[in-house]
Design a protein around this motif. Structure first.
Motif, short mmCIF file in Angstrom:
data_model
loop_
_atom_site.label_atom_id
_atom_site.label_comp_id
_atom_site.label_asym_id
_atom_site.label_seq_id
_atom_site.Cartn_x
_atom_site.Cartn_y
_atom_site.Cartn_z
N LYS A 98 5.72 -87.17 -15.31
CA LYS A 98 5.70 -87.28 -14.08
C LYS A 98 5.34 -88.64 -13.33
O LYS A 98 5.39 -89.19 -12.38
CB LYS A 98 4.95 -86.04 -13.50
N LEU A 99 4.28 -89.14 -14.13
CA LEU A 99 3.69 -90.39 -13.86
C LEU A 99 4.62 -91.58 -13.98
O LEU A 99 4.73 -92.68 -13.04
CB LEU A 99 2.50 -90.79 -14.68
N ALA A 100 5.56 -91.65 -15.14
CA ALA A 100 6.47 -92.82 -15.13
C ALA A 100 7.01 -93.48 -14.00
O ALA A 100 7.09 -94.63 -13.88
CB ALA A 100 7.37 -92.34 -16.53
N PRO A 101 7.87 -92.61 -13.07
CA PRO A 101 8.43 -93.16 -12.13
C PRO A 101 7.60 -93.82 -11.23
O PRO A 101 7.91 -94.93 -10.54
CB PRO A 101 9.20 -92.12 -11.61
N LEU A 102 6.26 -93.48 -11.20
CA LEU A 102 5.29 -94.13 -10.09
C LEU A 102 4.76 -95.26 -10.53
O LEU A 102 4.52 -96.17 -9.64
CB LEU A 102 4.20 -93.21 -9.89
N VAL A 103 4.69 -95.52 -11.72
CA VAL A 103 3.95 -96.89 -12.20
C VAL A 103 5.22 -97.86 -12.80
O VAL A 103 4.89 -99.19 -13.18
CB VAL A 103 3.19 -96.42 -13.45
N ALA A 104 6.64 -97.40 -12.61
CA ALA A 104 7.69 -98.41 -13.05
C ALA A 104 7.42 -99.71 -12.30
O ALA A 104 7.25 -99.57 -11.08
CB ALA A 104 8.83 -97.77 -12.89
N GLY A 105 7.62 -100.80 -12.88
CA GLY A 105 7.40 -101.95 -11.92
C GLY A 105 6.05 -102.39 -11.67
O GLY A 105 5.92 -103.61 -11.12
N LYS A 106 5.06 -101.74 -12.00
CA LYS A 106 3.79 -102.11 -11.38
C LYS A 106 3.19 -102.96 -12.51
O LYS A 106 3.62 -103.35 -13.66
CB LYS A 106 2.99 -100.75 -11.15
N ILE A 107 1.89 -103.66 -12.27
CA ILE A 107 1.20 -104.31 -13.10
C ILE A 107 0.77 -103.45 -14.38
O ILE A 107 0.54 -102.34 -14.40
CB ILE A 107 -0.21 -104.79 -12.45
N GLU A 108 1.31 -104.34 -15.54
CA GLU A 108 1.16 -103.68 -16.76
C GLU A 108 0.51 -104.37 -17.73
O GLU A 108 0.51 -105.58 -17.76
CB GLU A 108 2.50 -103.42 -17.66
N TYR B 173 -1.30 -86.36 -22.26
CA TYR B 173 -1.43 -86.57 -20.82
C TYR B 173 -1.76 -88.22 -20.70
O TYR B 173 -2.54 -88.72 -21.54
CB TYR B 173 -2.43 -85.70 -20.19
N SER B 174 -1.57 -88.51 -19.57
CA SER B 174 -2.09 -90.04 -19.06
C SER B 174 -3.32 -89.83 -18.37
O SER B 174 -3.48 -88.78 -17.74
CB SER B 174 -1.10 -90.74 -18.24
N VAL B 175 -4.30 -90.95 -18.20
CA VAL B 175 -5.44 -90.85 -17.56
C VAL B 175 -5.25 -91.54 -16.39
O VAL B 175 -4.99 -92.91 -16.52
CB VAL B 175 -6.62 -91.08 -18.59
N VAL B 176 -5.59 -91.30 -15.37
CA VAL B 176 -5.68 -92.32 -13.95
C VAL B 176 -7.11 -92.33 -13.47
O VAL B 176 -7.72 -91.16 -13.18
CB VAL B 176 -4.69 -91.42 -12.86
N LEU B 177 -7.47 -93.64 -13.30
CA LEU B 177 -8.77 -93.76 -12.64
C LEU B 177 -8.31 -94.46 -11.27
O LEU B 177 -7.84 -95.18 -10.98
CB LEU B 177 -9.34 -94.97 -13.54
N THR B 178 -9.25 -93.66 -10.22
CA THR B 178 -9.17 -94.12 -8.86
C THR B 178 -10.48 -94.37 -8.21
O THR B 178 -11.37 -93.79 -8.64
CB THR B 178 -8.35 -93.03 -8.02
N TYR B 179 -10.63 -95.52 -7.47
CA TYR B 179 -11.78 -95.78 -6.73
C TYR B 179 -11.56 -95.61 -5.31
O TYR B 179 -10.78 -96.02 -4.73
CB TYR B 179 -12.32 -97.11 -7.07
N SER B 180 -12.49 -94.76 -4.75
CA SER B 180 -12.30 -94.62 -3.46
C SER B 180 -13.54 -95.38 -2.80
O SER B 180 -14.61 -95.10 -2.92
CB SER B 180 -12.54 -93.13 -3.13
N GLU B 181 -13.04 -96.24 -1.96
CA GLU B 181 -14.19 -97.26 -1.13
C GLU B 181 -14.86 -96.57 -0.33
O GLU B 181 -16.13 -96.91 -0.12
CB GLU B 181 -13.22 -98.44 -0.48
#
Length: 86
Positions: free
Chosen positions: A29-39, A7-15
């Motif tokens: 499932k994550l791949a299409p969401l991160v395509a073209g984003k900062i890498e 699995y991939s790990v997602v870190l989210t900050y909630s202000e």
């Protein structure tokens, strides 16, 4: 010990809640969401394949800096050494 699928790990900050949330996600499932984003590739051979305290520190600093790019409000709480320790 339970066996986990990859699995991939997602870190989210909630202000608004002032908290971090860590979630696991199916990489397919994550791949299409991160395509073209900062890498930001982190090559293990550049660190001699040592996943030690310093590697973890630098990874954590990088994650905080990336979050701060999109949510600058968090910068007021960050007081970490940006450069690697010598």
């Amino acid at each position: 010990m339970a066996k986990h699928p990859p699995y991939s790990v997602v870190l989210t900050y909630s202000e608004d809640q002032h908290r971090f949330t860590v979630q696991t996600v199916d990489p397919a499932k994550l791949a299409p969401l991160v395509a073209g984003k900062i890498e930001m590739p982190i090559l293990l051979d550049e660190h001699d394949f040592k996943l030690d305290d310093e590697f973890a520190r630098r990874l954590g600093v990088a994650m905080l800096n990336l979050i701060a790019l999109g949510q600058p409000e968090i910068k007021q709480y960050i007081s970490v050494t940006q450069e690697p320790r010598q």
